[in-house]
Motif scaffolding. Sequence first.
Motif, short mmCIF file in Angstrom:
data_model
loop_
_atom_site.label_atom_id
_atom_site.label_comp_id
_atom_site.label_asym_id
_atom_site.label_seq_id
_atom_site.Cartn_x
_atom_site.Cartn_y
_atom_site.Cartn_z
N ALA A 87 35.68 42.46 47.90
CA ALA A 87 36.57 41.56 48.23
C ALA A 87 36.72 40.55 46.74
CB ALA A 87 36.50 40.53 49.18
N GLU A 88 35.64 40.04 46.39
CA GLU A 88 35.80 39.20 44.84
C GLU A 88 36.58 40.14 43.89
OE1 GLU A 88 32.43 36.12 44.92
OE2 GLU A 88 32.01 37.83 43.96
N ALA A 89 36.07 41.17 43.59
CA ALA A 89 36.81 42.15 42.86
C ALA A 89 38.20 42.28 42.87
CB ALA A 89 36.02 43.43 42.57
N VAL A 90 38.54 42.97 44.15
CA VAL A 90 39.73 43.24 44.56
C VAL A 90 40.67 41.90 44.41
CG1 VAL A 90 41.21 43.76 46.69
CG2 VAL A 90 39.17 44.97 46.45
N VAL A 91 40.31 40.85 44.83
CA VAL A 91 40.94 39.74 44.76
C VAL A 91 41.13 39.39 43.05
CG1 VAL A 91 40.97 36.86 44.76
CG2 VAL A 91 40.48 38.38 46.93
N ASP A 93 41.13 41.24 40.50
CA ASP A 93 42.20 42.29 39.79
C ASP A 93 43.49 41.80 40.37
OD1 ASP A 93 39.89 43.55 39.12
OD2 ASP A 93 40.14 45.41 40.27
N LEU A 94 43.78 41.66 41.65
CA LEU A 94 45.11 41.43 41.82
C LEU A 94 45.61 40.26 41.50
CD1 LEU A 94 45.10 42.65 45.62
CD2 LEU A 94 46.08 43.75 43.76
N LEU A 95 44.76 39.11 41.53
CA LEU A 95 45.48 37.92 40.71
C LEU A 95 45.57 38.00 39.31
CD1 LEU A 95 43.24 34.81 42.50
CD2 LEU A 95 45.24 36.09 43.31
N GLU A 96 44.78 38.79 38.71
CA GLU A 96 45.33 38.88 37.41
C GLU A 96 46.58 39.75 37.15
OE1 GLU A 96 41.90 39.65 34.08
OE2 GLU A 96 42.51 41.59 34.72
N GLN A 97 46.74 40.57 37.97
CA GLN A 97 48.07 41.52 37.66
C GLN A 97 49.35 40.68 38.15
OE1 GLN A 97 48.09 44.91 40.44
NE2 GLN A 97 46.08 45.54 39.85
N LEU A 98 48.92 39.86 39.02
CA LEU A 98 50.05 38.87 39.46
C LEU A 98 50.21 37.58 38.74
CD1 LEU A 98 49.33 39.28 43.39
CD2 LEU A 98 51.49 40.13 42.10
N ALA A 99 49.27 37.22 37.84
CA ALA A 99 49.15 36.15 37.11
C ALA A 99 49.19 34.96 37.84
CB ALA A 99 50.35 36.23 35.96
N LEU A 100 48.24 35.11 38.92
CA LEU A 100 48.20 33.91 39.94
C LEU A 100 47.43 32.99 39.82
CD1 LEU A 100 49.36 35.37 43.42
CD2 LEU A 100 50.56 33.48 42.25
N ARG A 101 46.04 33.54 38.95
CA ARG A 101 45.21 32.55 38.83
C ARG A 101 45.12 30.91 38.71
NH1 ARG A 101 42.10 29.62 40.37
NH2 ARG A 101 39.93 28.97 39.83
N PRO A 102 46.09 30.48 37.71
CA PRO A 102 46.15 29.39 37.44
C PRO A 102 46.73 28.48 38.53
CG PRO A 102 47.12 30.63 35.61
CD PRO A 102 46.79 31.68 36.90
N ARG A 103 47.35 29.14 39.29
CA ARG A 103 48.15 28.56 40.67
C ARG A 103 47.18 28.10 41.87
NH1 ARG A 103 53.25 31.77 40.51
NH2 ARG A 103 53.50 30.90 42.58
N GLN A 121 23.96 36.47 41.11
CA GLN A 121 25.03 36.50 41.99
C GLN A 121 26.48 35.54 41.66
OE1 GLN A 121 25.04 35.33 46.37
NE2 GLN A 121 25.11 37.64 46.89
N ILE A 122 26.21 34.43 41.37
CA ILE A 122 27.17 33.40 40.96
C ILE A 122 27.80 34.20 39.49
CG2 ILE A 122 27.79 31.28 40.15
CD1 ILE A 122 25.49 30.09 42.05
N GLU A 123 27.02 34.49 38.80
CA GLU A 123 27.69 35.05 37.55
C GLU A 123 28.58 36.18 37.73
OE1 GLU A 123 27.95 33.47 34.77
OE2 GLU A 123 26.30 31.84 35.30
N GLN A 124 28.23 37.08 38.61
CA GLN A 124 29.02 38.09 39.01
C GLN A 124 30.01 37.65 39.74
OE1 GLN A 124 27.27 41.81 41.72
NE2 GLN A 124 27.94 40.34 43.00
N SER A 125 30.33 36.79 40.32
CA SER A 125 31.24 36.03 41.12
C SER A 125 32.30 35.74 39.84
CB SER A 125 31.08 35.10 41.91
OG SER A 125 30.34 35.33 43.20
N PHE A 126 31.80 35.05 39.02
CA PHE A 126 32.75 34.69 37.84
C PHE A 126 33.47 36.09 37.15
CE2 PHE A 126 30.30 30.63 37.75
CZ PHE A 126 31.44 29.72 37.59
N ARG A 127 32.68 37.07 37.08
CA ARG A 127 33.11 38.22 36.57
C ARG A 127 33.97 38.91 37.36
NH1 ARG A 127 27.76 38.96 34.95
NH2 ARG A 127 27.20 40.28 36.72
N ARG A 128 33.63 38.99 38.57
CA ARG A 128 34.45 39.91 39.59
C ARG A 128 36.00 39.11 39.93
NH1 ARG A 128 30.73 41.28 44.79
NH2 ARG A 128 30.04 43.60 44.14
N LEU A 129 35.79 37.68 39.95
CA LEU A 129 36.94 37.16 40.01
C LEU A 129 37.88 36.87 38.91
CD1 LEU A 129 35.66 34.30 42.48
CD2 LEU A 129 37.53 36.04 43.24
#
Length: 301
Positions: A87-91, A93-103, A121-129
């Motif tokens: 889920a973290e990686a899916v989210v 990837d999609l937020l990057e494609q949609l350029a939504l992260r800043p909002r 695990q937390i560092e992995q979350s930063f990378r995946r998200l």
Amino acid sequence: MNYKRRRLLLAGASLAAAGSGCIPMAVHAQAALLRKKIPSSGEEIPIIGLGTARRYESAGGALRDTLERFGALGATVIDTAPVYGQAEAVVGDLLEQLALRPRLFLATKVSTSGREAGVQQIEQSFRRLRTGKIDLIAVHNLRDTQTQLQTLRELEKQRRIRYVGITTSSDRQYAEFEATMRREALDFIQVDYALDNRGAAERILPLAAERGMAVMINLPFGRGRLFDAVRGKPLPAWAGDFDCRSWPQFFLKYIVSHPAVTCAVPGMARPQYVEDNLGAARGRLPDAAMRLRMERFIDGI
Ligand SMILES: NC(=O)c1ccc[n+]([C@@H]2O[C@H](COP(=O)([O-])OP(=O)(O)OC[C@H]3O[C@@H](n4cnc5c(N)ncnc54)[C@H](OP(=O)(O)O)[C@@H]3O)[C@@H](O)[C@H]2O)c1
């Protein structure tokens, strides 16, 4: 619309609604999403967010359209966890494609034991998200709480995360959860609460209000259980008194009208769910008398 004009309209709506069993919150269907304050900062977030357990475990389906619609309608809060499959990686990837992260307001969890395992695990979350800053990280289901909170506070000092919290979704953990809330200064708690699962309202929600903690609600539909309870039943006519047009809005408006609740994160993996569920963040919300009526209704079926 300027601030004064909006206040006047709200005051008008307030008068019109007096005695009708609802709290007037906005004046028309396409109004901005209702927001509530995070007590520790005063920052406001929309009262309906999105949960990613189960349905985001792997990419595919309508997830991209779902997140696109979510962002387009002005919603911001997304709740995920490192243990929800991909889920973290899916989210991310999609937020990057949609350029939504800043909002967006991204919430994840730390869900392991031991300091080193938690840090990894937390560092992995930063990378995946795919982000340098995560808005909220909570200790998942009180797993090794003391150790993980220490790490989270260090990250907060480094300004890599903005808020710290704890989660549970099991009443067997409530006693330990309450003890942790009394002992620790937390920005957020996340707990299960639904129209047919109201145990958190007995002590946890009042304690969160007393301690100045924001409350994110998980399992707002009881993983879909509430839909089974009302299958084939029409929405009562009085649901219109608080601008409710569907069963999902009925269940969500009940939750977010609790004074201690900041937001709910229903699981949504379809754009039509987003459309429907975000309707719960518009219009009037039920007042205390109406909330009792909703409880009696669900207890009676
Ligand atoms: N301890 C914890 O920290 C913890 C524990 C549990 C959950 N959570 C968080 O809370 C979130 C919510 O929990 P959840 O997703 O398990 O359960 P939920 O929100 O109670 O129910 C989600 C399910 O309800 C159905 N649904 C959603 N919107 C709908 C609509 N408008 N119309 C019809 N059906 C609708 C969907 O079922 P279908 O997909 O089958 O159509 C969806 O999967 C999780 O995603 C997670 O982020 C945290």
